[in-house]
Motif scaffolding. Sequence first.
Motif, short mmCIF file in Angstrom:
data_model
loop_
_atom_site.label_atom_id
_atom_site.label_comp_id
_atom_site.label_asym_id
_atom_site.label_seq_id
_atom_site.Cartn_x
_atom_site.Cartn_y
_atom_site.Cartn_z
N GLY A 130 -7.42 -4.13 -5.85
CA GLY A 130 -8.81 -3.84 -5.49
C GLY A 130 -9.20 -2.43 -5.91
N ASP A 131 -10.29 -1.92 -5.32
CA ASP A 131 -10.80 -0.63 -5.80
C ASP A 131 -9.85 0.54 -5.55
N GLY A 132 -9.09 0.48 -4.44
CA GLY A 132 -8.08 1.53 -4.20
C GLY A 132 -7.06 1.55 -5.33
N SER A 133 -6.60 0.39 -5.70
CA SER A 133 -5.62 0.29 -6.79
C SER A 133 -6.20 0.80 -8.10
N ASP B 120 -6.10 7.51 -12.00
CA ASP B 120 -5.26 8.72 -11.92
C ASP B 120 -4.15 8.68 -12.97
N ARG C 251 0.89 -1.15 0.00
CA ARG C 251 0.00 0.00 0.00
C ARG C 251 0.94 1.20 0.00
N CYS C 252 0.71 2.13 -0.90
CA CYS C 252 1.70 3.17 -1.16
C CYS C 252 1.08 4.56 -1.01
P1 ADP Z 1 -7.02 -2.25 -2.70
O1 ADP Z 1 -6.49 -2.00 -4.06
O2 ADP Z 1 -6.93 -3.70 -2.30
O3 ADP Z 1 -8.39 -1.65 -2.48
P2 ADP Z 1 -5.87 -0.10 -1.15
O4 ADP Z 1 -7.17 0.61 -0.95
O5 ADP Z 1 -4.95 -0.21 0.00
O6 ADP Z 1 -6.05 -1.58 -1.66
O7 ADP Z 1 -5.12 0.64 -2.37
C1 ADP Z 1 -3.91 0.19 -2.84
C2 ADP Z 1 -3.06 1.35 -3.29
O8 ADP Z 1 -3.72 2.04 -4.36
C3 ADP Z 1 -2.84 2.44 -2.24
O9 ADP Z 1 -1.80 2.15 -1.35
C4 ADP Z 1 -2.50 3.63 -3.09
O10 ADP Z 1 -1.16 3.56 -3.54
C5 ADP Z 1 -3.41 3.42 -4.29
N1 ADP Z 1 -4.65 4.19 -4.08
C6 ADP Z 1 -5.66 3.92 -3.23
N2 ADP Z 1 -6.60 4.88 -3.28
C7 ADP Z 1 -6.19 5.77 -4.18
C8 ADP Z 1 -6.73 7.00 -4.70
N3 ADP Z 1 -7.91 7.48 -4.28
N4 ADP Z 1 -6.00 7.65 -5.62
C9 ADP Z 1 -4.83 7.18 -6.05
N5 ADP Z 1 -4.27 6.03 -5.60
C10 ADP Z 1 -4.93 5.35 -4.70
#
Ligand code: ADP
Length: 322
Positions: free
Chosen positions: A104-107, A113, A74-75
Amino acid sequence: MSVRKIAVLTSGGDAPGMNAAVRAVARTALSKGVEVFGVYRGYNGLILGDIFPMNLRSVSDIIHQGGTMLFTARCPEFRTEEGMQKAIETCRKNGIDGVVVIGGDGSFRGAQDLTQRGLPCVGIPGTIDNDIACCEYTIGYDTAMNTCIQMVDKIRDTAQSHDRCSVVEVMGRHAGYLALNVGIAVGATSIIVPEVPFDFERDIIQRMKKANETGKKHFIIVVAEGVGGVMELAARIEKETGIESRATILGHVQRGGSPTVRDRVLASEMGYYAVELLLQGKSNRVVAIQNDRIVDFDIEEALRMKKPFDFELYNIAHQISI
Ligand code: ADP
Ligand code: F6P
């Protein structure tokens, strides 16, 4: 502009089957004469330039392995404009003109972006939570469900031997899909999920008492992580019923292990499809499965969608666990 070089990364929580997806992406691209870079540790690797060129053998002997050979992370830095620009610069320097993001959805928000800043991305849903609305099954979900039922079956042996109640917490972040399916598959007396408000007395105690009256002496209660509090719940159940109760949080065991057939096949199909999309000049898409067919959606649209909770399955589960 035709795509000549792509990158692939895994991001967020790992999920069994991610390796099979990485393999499919690399092999599909290479078989079509497209160069592929593996990116280490999700968006971190793009920011740091921690990437390597893949060949056909880079992905040998990983299809059966859990975890991800690319590592994941997670970055937080990637969520800043500066972080994103660094990621784009790495791609520009290496001539990367498309990225496959497995996560997942965060990625996918990150993928969106990048696309908006001129770097075409395609997402592949990899998460044990199955919480991607446009997709009926995410990579890792089937394996996690199977791991959970194996674990709960073992818990049942000891609960049965001691006439106990076992309260078991399964993962899923804010979603109860994993808990619901595991709950019905293990014959849980109660399934507690964030999607359905629960009443301790009605949904647990009354159900246990009723089953007890017809001779049932041990109980499994499955609780989704999004509800949590299993230690307190077990103590309350013991106090209320006099039945000795124990709590187990299954934890990260659910994220590991060799992927099931279903996850391997799904990951292979999705990896293939994602590369096809990039090569067709499409971007900002997320690959999904619906009615057994691989389809794709605009990421923005996909992120806006709401996944329905299967109340019918929830009702069936409770109707037959008496
Ligand atoms: P997942 O992809 O399993 O939902 P995370 O929500 O931790 O996991 O998101 C993974 C990574 O995606 C984050 O650590 C970040 O680098 C990137 N990310 C998450 N949300 C955003 C966002 N709103 N805008 C840009 N990058 C994001
Ligand atoms: O998204 C997968 C998942 O395992 C969730 O079920 C859980 O809430 C979370 O990741 C745990 O994340 P971590 O890797 O930070 O323990």
